[in-house]
Design a protein around this motif. Structure first.
Motif, PDB file in Angstrom:
ATOM      1  N   PRO A  42     147.720 -56.715  67.138  1.00 27.30           N
ATOM      2  CA  PRO A  42     148.511 -57.824  67.676  1.00 27.30           C
ATOM      3  C   PRO A  42     149.763 -58.109  66.865  1.00 27.30           C
ATOM      4  CG  PRO A  42     146.577 -58.647  66.531  1.00 27.30           C
ATOM      5  CD  PRO A  42     146.440 -57.160  66.558  1.00 27.30           C
ATOM      6  N   LEU A  43     149.966 -57.398  65.742  1.00 28.78           N
ATOM      7  CA  LEU A  43     151.124 -57.664  64.898  1.00 28.78           C
ATOM      8  C   LEU A  43     152.142 -56.535  64.901  1.00 28.78           C
ATOM      9  CD1 LEU A  43     149.274 -59.949  63.793  1.00 28.78           C
ATOM     10  CD2 LEU A  43     150.266 -59.495  61.552  1.00 28.78           C
ATOM     11  N   ILE A  92     147.998 -63.371  58.654  1.00 27.89           N
ATOM     12  CA  ILE A  92     148.613 -63.658  59.956  1.00 27.89           C
ATOM     13  C   ILE A  92     147.622 -63.368  61.083  1.00 27.89           C
ATOM     14  CG2 ILE A  92     150.470 -63.011  61.541  1.00 27.89           C
ATOM     15  CD1 ILE A  92     152.195 -62.422  59.072  1.00 27.89           C
ATOM     16  N   ILE A  93     146.875 -62.274  60.959  1.00 26.74           N
ATOM     17  CA  ILE A  93     145.852 -61.935  61.956  1.00 26.74           C
ATOM     18  C   ILE A  93     144.876 -63.099  62.123  1.00 26.74           C
ATOM     19  CG2 ILE A  93     143.750 -60.552  62.292  1.00 26.74           C
ATOM     20  CD1 ILE A  93     145.988 -58.951  63.232  1.00 26.74           C
ATOM     21  N   LEU A  94     144.419 -63.644  60.996  1.00 27.03           N
ATOM     22  CA  LEU A  94     143.392 -64.685  61.034  1.00 27.03           C
ATOM     23  C   LEU A  94     143.922 -66.030  61.502  1.00 27.03           C
ATOM     24  CD1 LEU A  94     141.457 -63.880  57.717  1.00 27.03           C
ATOM     25  CD2 LEU A  94     140.641 -63.551  60.053  1.00 27.03           C
ATOM     26  N   ASN A  95     145.186 -66.318  61.265  1.00 27.52           N
ATOM     27  CA  ASN A  95     145.693 -67.665  61.494  1.00 27.52           C
ATOM     28  C   ASN A  95     146.716 -67.796  62.627  1.00 27.52           C
ATOM     29  OD1 ASN A  95     144.604 -69.457  59.108  1.00 27.52           O
ATOM     30  ND2 ASN A  95     145.151 -67.488  58.211  1.00 27.52           N
ATOM     31  N   TYR A  96     147.398 -66.712  62.980  1.00 33.90           N
ATOM     32  CA  TYR A  96     148.479 -66.827  63.963  1.00 33.90           C
ATOM     33  C   TYR A  96     148.367 -65.846  65.128  1.00 33.90           C
ATOM     34  CZ  TYR A  96     150.592 -69.604  60.270  1.00 33.90           C
ATOM     35  OH  TYR A  96     150.818 -70.556  59.307  1.00 33.90           O
ATOM     36  N   SER A  97     147.492 -64.873  65.005  1.00 38.70           N
ATOM     37  CA  SER A  97     147.373 -63.875  66.070  1.00 38.70           C
ATOM     38  C   SER A  97     146.664 -64.467  67.278  1.00 38.70           C
ATOM     39  CB  SER A  97     146.602 -62.656  65.551  1.00 38.70           C
ATOM     40  OG  SER A  97     146.331 -61.762  66.599  1.00 38.70           O
ATOM     41  N   TYR A 164     156.164 -58.875  62.305  1.00 39.11           N
ATOM     42  CA  TYR A 164     155.320 -59.607  63.244  1.00 39.11           C
ATOM     43  C   TYR A 164     156.154 -60.288  64.325  1.00 39.11           C
ATOM     44  CZ  TYR A 164     152.730 -63.684  64.936  1.00 39.11           C
ATOM     45  OH  TYR A 164     152.174 -64.659  65.724  1.00 39.11           O
ATOM     46  N   TYR A 165     157.181 -61.032  63.912  1.00 31.77           N
ATOM     47  CA  TYR A 165     157.983 -61.780  64.881  1.00 31.77           C
ATOM     48  C   TYR A 165     158.781 -60.850  65.801  1.00 31.77           C
ATOM     49  CZ  TYR A 165     156.915 -66.369  63.010  1.00 31.77           C
ATOM     50  OH  TYR A 165     156.271 -67.526  62.658  1.00 31.77           O
TER      51      TYR A 165
END
Length: 502
Positions: A42-43, A92-97, A164-165
């Motif tokens: 997802p990133l 980022i995977i754990l918190n924003y994905s 990521y963005y």
């Protein structure tokens, strides 16, 4: 004589050599799977090709630097950067994905994502301590050493955030045919054997799923949404013996049932639960598909007499001048090039036309006066079809066409589209055993993700129906019910379709 400090630095170097060598060799030995994992991340989906090669190269390069005493300090410095990048990725995977993918393989294959995060943080601390000891042996400037370490931590983490963005934007808005698969997008709950494979989805309401039958055109099956009970109706259209039925279908748009045959052309209408069908339109216009828009309006797909192509029109049941045809509604020339599926979303009050042979679907307001062009994530923008004209003037396909969008269903603002093309970083064996469904948010013009629907024996999914709570498919003679994964269900507000007032 070696001091404790020098042995600590040396052992740290050996630890990272072992870690990076094992990790890189594991990736090389199973490179195709590793690249697919990155491609479906997802990133980093958009940069899967570059990242997959770069990660292996940098891991091997750092291992070489650590193996040589004179370059060990540099190796430790880059170890901090690489582990910081890995840690930022996991955070980022754990918190924003939008979804958490399966855990990566190699030396960490038994760890979950939270354990990965802790392990990586410990590795960063170990590398920082060793670098600090090594650096301060050469230079007593502690402030400089701390500044250098902070720079590497910020730079490495910042690069991951930037990737990521930019990857998120490109995947959702400018996708170059890379799919993302949330873990277990849909999960099978139960199924029901219909005994025959001639059924099709006619529609649904709050309580039931409705099925028509190609071989028994007046038969309507109403299944409870839990597939535990069903009712069977035989529709009775008035004066049906006076017509030559040839392409008859049923469509349920609460609170109405429609029975129609565009080759006659005729449209019947009744309230759900009734079997006596009354004519609401006859000989107004020949058509090949319809969608009910509201109490007085029906959208039609017809063949234009001017262009010979499929176009959309609107039938107004409340006016004398009932039919409004729009020869500019669909883009493309020829019957086959403009072939597709017409859908209607009561939630957004919009008509959706999904083209079969190109990466496009058009969204119209319910008056067909405004159109927004959308694209699916594949790259086929022009239909790959070959048409020949017979001696009698009839046009036929000279070869099987390349189907891009095989079938679609809409629920609220989400279009579920069964794609017929394999994307980048996907295994062909998955395509042999599954059908793939892509999801698009219509109002946001975004690709949301994809999921597989597993075959049942030799049978693939032929039709699908999305409701607010469950996803249904027809596979062989069975109807199968699935529940959505949380990443999909949160896209649906669970509001019921807007009923049409009687």
């Amino acid at each position: 004589m070696k001091t404790f400090k020098s042995r600590f630095v040396e052992c740290t170097g050996y630890f990272f050599i072992l870690l990076f060598c094992y990790a890189s060799i594991s990736k090389i030995l199973d490179f195709e799977n590793f690249q697919i994992q990155i491609g479906q991340s997802p990133l980093l989906s958009t940069y899967a090709g570059i990242v997959s090669y770069f990660t292996i190269i940098i891991e091997i390069a750092i291992a070489f630097l650590l193996a040589i005493p004179t370059t060990r300090r540099i190796g430790l410095y880059f170890s901090i950067g690489l582990m910081a990048a890995f840690t930022a990725y996991i955070y980022i995977i754990l918190n924003y994905s939008e979804f958490i993918p399966c855990s990566c393989g190699g030396i960490l294959e038994k760890m979950d994502w939270n354990t990965h995060l802790i392990f990586n943080i410990c590795c960063i601390l170990l590398a920082i301590i060793s670098f600090f000891l090594e650096e301060t042996d050469r230079n007593k400037n502690y402030k400089r050493t701390i500044s250098v370490v902070l720079f590497m931590l910020v730079f490495s983490s910042g690069m991951v955030v930037l990737l990521y963005y930019t990857s998120e934007y490109m995947i959702k808005k400018e996708n170059n045919f890379i799919r993302r698969f949330p873990h277990h997008g849909v999960v099978e709950i139960d199924s029901y054997d219909l005994k025959f494979n001639s059924f099709y989805f006619a529609g649904h309401d709050n309580d039931k799923i409705y099925l028509g039958n190609y071989t028994s055109p007046f038969l309507l099956i109403a299944l409870s949404k839990d597939l535990k009970s069903y009712e069977q109706y035989v529709l009775k259209p008035e004066n049906y013996k006076t017509f030559k039925w040839s392409s008859t279908k049923i469509k349920v748009a609460p609170p109405y049932i429609f029975l129609y045959d565009g080759k006659i052309p005729i449209i019947y209408k009744a309230l759900i639960g009734q079997t006596e069908m009354k004519i609401v339109s006859v000989n107004d216009a020949y058509f090949s598909d319809l969608e009910n828009v509201d109490n007085d309006h029906i959208a039609l797909r017809y063949k234009s007499s001017n262009t010979g192509s499929n176009r959309l029109g609107l039938l107004n049941l409340s006016e004398d001048n009932r039919i409004k045809l729009d020869d500019s509604s669909l883009d493309g020339n020829g019957l086959f090039e403009t072939d597709g599926q017409l859908l209607y979303s009561p939630f957004s009050e919009s008509l959706i036309y999904v083209y079969y042979y190109k990466n496009r679907f058009d969204v119209f307001d319910k008056t067909i006066s405004q159109k927004a062009i959308h694209h699916t994530i594949d790259t086929i923008s022009r239909p790959k079809i070959k048409v020949v004209e017979m001696k009698n003037g009839i046009k036929k396909m000279a070869a099987p066409p390349q189907i891009v969008n095989a079938y679609a269903t809409v629920q609220q603002d989400i279009l579920f589209n069964r794609s017929n093309l394999i994307g980048r970083f996907e295994l062909r064996k998955h395509w042999k055993n599954n059908s793939v469904v892509d999801m698009y948010n219509i109002s946001k013009r975004e690709y949301l993700g994809s999921f597989y629907v597993e075959n049942r024996g030799d049978n693939k999914m032929t039709q699908m129906l999305a409701t607010d709570q469950f996803f249904y498919t027809l596979i062989g003679s069975e109807i199968v019910r699935y529940r959505y994964a949380q990443v999909i269900s949160k896209q649906l507000t669970r509001e019921s379709p807007k009923p049409i007032k009687e």
